[in-house]
Each structure stands twice: as structure tokens, then as C-alpha cells.
Design a protein around this motif. Structure first.
Motif, PDB file in Angstrom:
ATOM      1  N   PRO A   1       0.816  -1.223   0.000  1.00 47.15           N
ATOM      2  CA  PRO A   1       0.000   0.000   0.000  1.00 47.15           C
ATOM      3  C   PRO A   1       0.848   1.271   0.000  1.00 47.15           C
ATOM      4  N   ALA A   2       1.999   1.250   0.638  1.00 41.25           N
ATOM      5  CA  ALA A   2       2.858   2.441   0.624  1.00 41.25           C
ATOM      6  C   ALA A   2       3.364   2.733  -0.779  1.00 41.25           C
ATOM      7  N   CYS A   3       3.766   1.710  -1.498  1.00 42.87           N
ATOM      8  CA  CYS A   3       4.213   1.913  -2.878  1.00 42.87           C
ATOM      9  C   CYS A   3       3.087   2.450  -3.754  1.00 42.87           C
ATOM     10  N   ARG A   4       1.884   1.940  -3.548  1.00 49.55           N
ATOM     11  CA  ARG A   4       0.738   2.447  -4.316  1.00 49.55           C
ATOM     12  C   ARG A   4       0.429   3.899  -3.959  1.00 49.55           C
ATOM     13  N   MET A   5       0.603   4.275  -2.692  1.00 47.78           N
ATOM     14  CA  MET A   5       0.313   5.648  -2.271  1.00 47.78           C
ATOM     15  C   MET A   5       1.223   6.670  -2.944  1.00 47.78           C
ATOM     16  N   VAL A   6       2.438   6.270  -3.309  1.00 46.53           N
ATOM     17  CA  VAL A   6       3.346   7.222  -3.951  1.00 46.53           C
ATOM     18  C   VAL A   6       3.364   7.088  -5.473  1.00 46.53           C
ATOM     19  N   THR A   7       2.587   6.154  -6.013  1.00 47.22           N
ATOM     20  CA  THR A   7       2.512   5.956  -7.459  1.00 47.22           C
ATOM     21  C   THR A   7       2.056   7.237  -8.152  1.00 47.22           C
ATOM     22  N   GLY A   8       2.729   7.568  -9.229  1.00 48.26           N
ATOM     23  CA  GLY A   8       2.356   8.748 -10.006  1.00 48.26           C
ATOM     24  C   GLY A   8       2.925  10.035  -9.451  1.00 48.26           C
ATOM     25  N   HIS A   9       3.681   9.951  -8.369  1.00 46.19           N
ATOM     26  CA  HIS A   9       4.285  11.121  -7.723  1.00 46.19           C
ATOM     27  C   HIS A   9       3.256  12.238  -7.495  1.00 46.19           C
ATOM     28  N   PRO A  10       2.251  11.961  -6.667  1.00 42.80           N
ATOM     29  CA  PRO A  10       1.215  12.969  -6.427  1.00 42.80           C
ATOM     30  C   PRO A  10       1.774  14.212  -5.741  1.00 42.80           C
ATOM     31  N   ASP A  11       1.063  15.280  -5.888  1.00 43.92           N
ATOM     32  CA  ASP A  11       1.427  16.541  -5.240  1.00 43.92           C
ATOM     33  C   ASP A  11       0.946  16.581  -3.800  1.00 43.92           C
ATOM     34  N   LEU A  12      -0.053  15.742  -3.501  1.00 45.86           N
ATOM     35  CA  LEU A  12      -0.680  15.781  -2.187  1.00 45.86           C
ATOM     36  C   LEU A  12      -1.292  14.420  -1.891  1.00 45.86           C
ATOM     37  N   TRP A  13      -1.362  14.107  -0.606  1.00 44.43           N
ATOM     38  CA  TRP A  13      -2.028  12.881  -0.152  1.00 44.43           C
ATOM     39  C   TRP A  13      -3.133  13.266   0.808  1.00 44.43           C
ATOM     40  N   VAL A  14      -4.235  12.532   0.763  1.00 44.07           N
ATOM     41  CA  VAL A  14      -5.328  12.692   1.719  1.00 44.07           C
ATOM     42  C   VAL A  14      -5.515  11.343   2.395  1.00 44.07           C
ATOM     43  N   VAL A  15      -5.613  11.361   3.732  1.00 44.80           N
ATOM     44  CA  VAL A  15      -5.652  10.130   4.506  1.00 44.80           C
ATOM     45  C   VAL A  15      -6.842  10.121   5.456  1.00 44.80           C
ATOM     46  N   ALA A  16      -7.526   8.985   5.490  1.00 48.73           N
ATOM     47  CA  ALA A  16      -8.606   8.736   6.451  1.00 48.73           C
ATOM     48  C   ALA A  16      -8.255   7.433   7.164  1.00 48.73           C
ATOM     49  N   ASP A  17      -7.920   7.512   8.429  1.00 51.69           N
ATOM     50  CA  ASP A  17      -7.521   6.321   9.178  1.00 51.69           C
ATOM     51  C   ASP A  17      -7.605   6.619  10.670  1.00 51.69           C
ATOM     52  N   GLU A  18      -7.274   5.600  11.450  1.00 50.45           N
ATOM     53  CA  GLU A  18      -7.157   5.724  12.897  1.00 50.45           C
ATOM     54  C   GLU A  18      -5.687   5.508  13.252  1.00 50.45           C
ATOM     55  N   PRO A  19      -5.263   5.925  14.442  1.00 51.95           N
ATOM     56  CA  PRO A  19      -3.852   5.799  14.819  1.00 51.95           C
ATOM     57  C   PRO A  19      -3.288   4.387  14.694  1.00 51.95           C
ATOM     58  N   GLU A  20      -4.078   3.376  14.986  1.00 49.94           N
ATOM     59  CA  GLU A  20      -3.580   1.995  14.936  1.00 49.94           C
ATOM     60  C   GLU A  20      -3.066   1.633  13.548  1.00 49.94           C
ATOM     61  N   GLY A  21      -3.782   2.003  12.527  1.00 49.27           N
ATOM     62  CA  GLY A  21      -3.369   1.702  11.160  1.00 49.27           C
ATOM     63  C   GLY A  21      -2.302   2.655  10.648  1.00 49.27           C
ATOM     64  N   TRP A  22      -2.395   3.914  11.059  1.00 52.27           N
ATOM     65  CA  TRP A  22      -1.469   4.911  10.556  1.00 52.27           C
ATOM     66  C   TRP A  22      -0.051   4.710  11.092  1.00 52.27           C
ATOM     67  N   THR A  23       0.080   4.149  12.269  1.00 56.02           N
ATOM     68  CA  THR A  23       1.397   3.956  12.860  1.00 56.02           C
ATOM     69  C   THR A  23       2.305   3.176  11.917  1.00 56.02           C
ATOM     70  N   GLY A  24       1.883   2.024  11.453  1.00 55.84           N
ATOM     71  CA  GLY A  24       2.696   1.227  10.537  1.00 55.84           C
ATOM     72  C   GLY A  24       2.761   1.812   9.143  1.00 55.84           C
ATOM     73  N   MET A  25       1.633   2.283   8.648  1.00 58.92           N
ATOM     74  CA  MET A  25       1.576   2.812   7.286  1.00 58.92           C
ATOM     75  C   MET A  25       2.403   4.090   7.171  1.00 58.92           C
ATOM     76  N   GLY A  26       2.283   4.977   8.139  1.00 59.11           N
ATOM     77  CA  GLY A  26       3.057   6.220   8.108  1.00 59.11           C
ATOM     78  C   GLY A  26       4.554   5.956   8.089  1.00 59.11           C
ATOM     79  N   ARG A  27       5.000   5.030   8.924  1.00 56.09           N
ATOM     80  CA  ARG A  27       6.428   4.680   8.946  1.00 56.09           C
ATOM     81  C   ARG A  27       6.882   4.112   7.604  1.00 56.09           C
ATOM     82  N   ARG A  28       6.054   3.289   6.993  1.00 54.51           N
ATOM     83  CA  ARG A  28       6.405   2.698   5.693  1.00 54.51           C
ATOM     84  C   ARG A  28       6.433   3.778   4.614  1.00 54.51           C
ATOM     85  N   LEU A  29       5.509   4.738   4.673  1.00 55.86           N
ATOM     86  CA  LEU A  29       5.523   5.833   3.701  1.00 55.86           C
ATOM     87  C   LEU A  29       6.796   6.661   3.825  1.00 55.86           C
ATOM     88  N   VAL A  30       7.239   6.921   5.052  1.00 63.61           N
ATOM     89  CA  VAL A  30       8.482   7.652   5.260  1.00 63.61           C
ATOM     90  C   VAL A  30       9.624   6.942   4.550  1.00 63.61           C
TER      91      VAL A  30
END
Length: 158
Positions: free
Chosen positions: A76-105
Motif C-alpha cells: 500500500p505504501a508503494c501504491r500511495m506514492v505511485t504517479g508522484h502525487p502533489d498531495l495525499w489525503v488520509v482517512a484512518d485511525e492511529p492503529e493503522g497509521w502507525t505502521g503505514m506512516g512509517r512505511r511511507l516515510v
């Protein structure tokens, strides 16, 4: 399709969505990728954003979901950066964002200061849970439509 949030949305979600759209618009993005956890609330918010953003003439690239717990959030992190977007919009709770945010970094492409989030991430513990690299500069909307921001490791609501 109307450029305003649909009438089927609750007043609370409408206020939150209106602020997310306003914050996103301030970046003047050409391409926005949208990500969400798999809870019903996260999915509803992501769908509402996509519908509203596209109705306003905005372009949405990838729409990505991820589980709250995973061995790796690499796909999912690779898909989130696909196309080199100018902006990201996120809807989640802290439990899911903890791992996903670190992977996006770890992608080296994603930046929290180019990310707008819904109220699910507006919890004071988020910077400690997800880390500074995944939260510093992250901003979003509270349920009542007010804005929040992570600044110097603290969630500030205004």
C-alpha cells in the motif's frame, strides 16, 4: 455531480470534509492520492473526499486501503506514492497509521507536510505512536470542521 458534499453526509462529516477539501485546495495539487484504513468510517471519508474532489474538477490518482495490522505495509505504501502525487489525503485511525506512516516515510517520496488527514488521526498520542517522521507537519480537520496540525511533536487544534 455537485461540487459540494452530498446531502447524504451527516452535518459532522460535511464540516470535516469541507475543511479537508479547503486544506487540500490550498496546495493547488494537480494529482492527489487518497489512502484509508479499512474501518467503515475511514472508507466513508475517503469516498466522500474522492467524490467531492473530482466533482470540483480535481484529479485523484490512486485510492489505497490498508489493514490496521500487517506484516508489512510495503504494497500500500508503494501504491500511495505511485504517479508522484502533489498531495495525499488520509482517512484512518492511529492503529493503522502507525505502521503505514512509517512505511511511507521509508519510500523517500512521501511527506507528512503534503498530507491532509481526517479527524481519525487527530489524537494527541499520534506523534509518539507513529513517530516524528510520519507526523510532523501533518494537518487535517476535526469533526467540527476546525483544523488540526502536528507541530514540534504536538497535536495543535485551532
Amino acid at each position: 455531480m455537485s461540487a459540494e458534499p452530498t446531502a447524504a453526509l451527516t452535518a459532522e462529516l460535511t464540516a470535516e470534509l469541507t475543511t479537508v477539501v479547503r486544506l487540500a485546495s490550498q496546495h493547488h495539487p494537480l494529482l492527489v492520492n487518497v489512502g484509508h484504513g479499512r474501518s467503515a468510517a475511514s472508507l466513508e471519508r475517503a469516498r466522500a473526499f474522492v467524490e467531492t474532489w473530482e466533482a470540483r474538477g480535481g484529479q485523484v490518482g490512486e485510492v489505497v486501503s490498508w489493514p490496521a495490522e500487517a506484516a508489512s505495509w510495503l504494497r500500500p505504501a508503494c501504491r500511495m506514492v505511485t504517479g508522484h502525487p502533489d498531495l495525499w489525503v488520509v482517512a484512518d485511525e492511529p492503529e493503522g497509521w502507525t505502521g503505514m506512516g512509517r512505511r511511507l516515510v521509508a519510500t523517500g517520496v512521501w511527506r507528512p507536510c503534503r498530507t491532509i488527514a481526517f479527524a481519525g488521526l487527530a489524537v494527541p498520542e499520534l506523534p509518539a505512536l507513529a513517530g516524528e517522521e510520519a507526523t510532523e507537519g501533518l494537518r487535517g480537520a476535526l469533526a467540527d470542521g476546525r483544523m488540526w496540525l502536528v507541530n514540534e511533536g504536538q497535536l495543535v487544534a485551532g
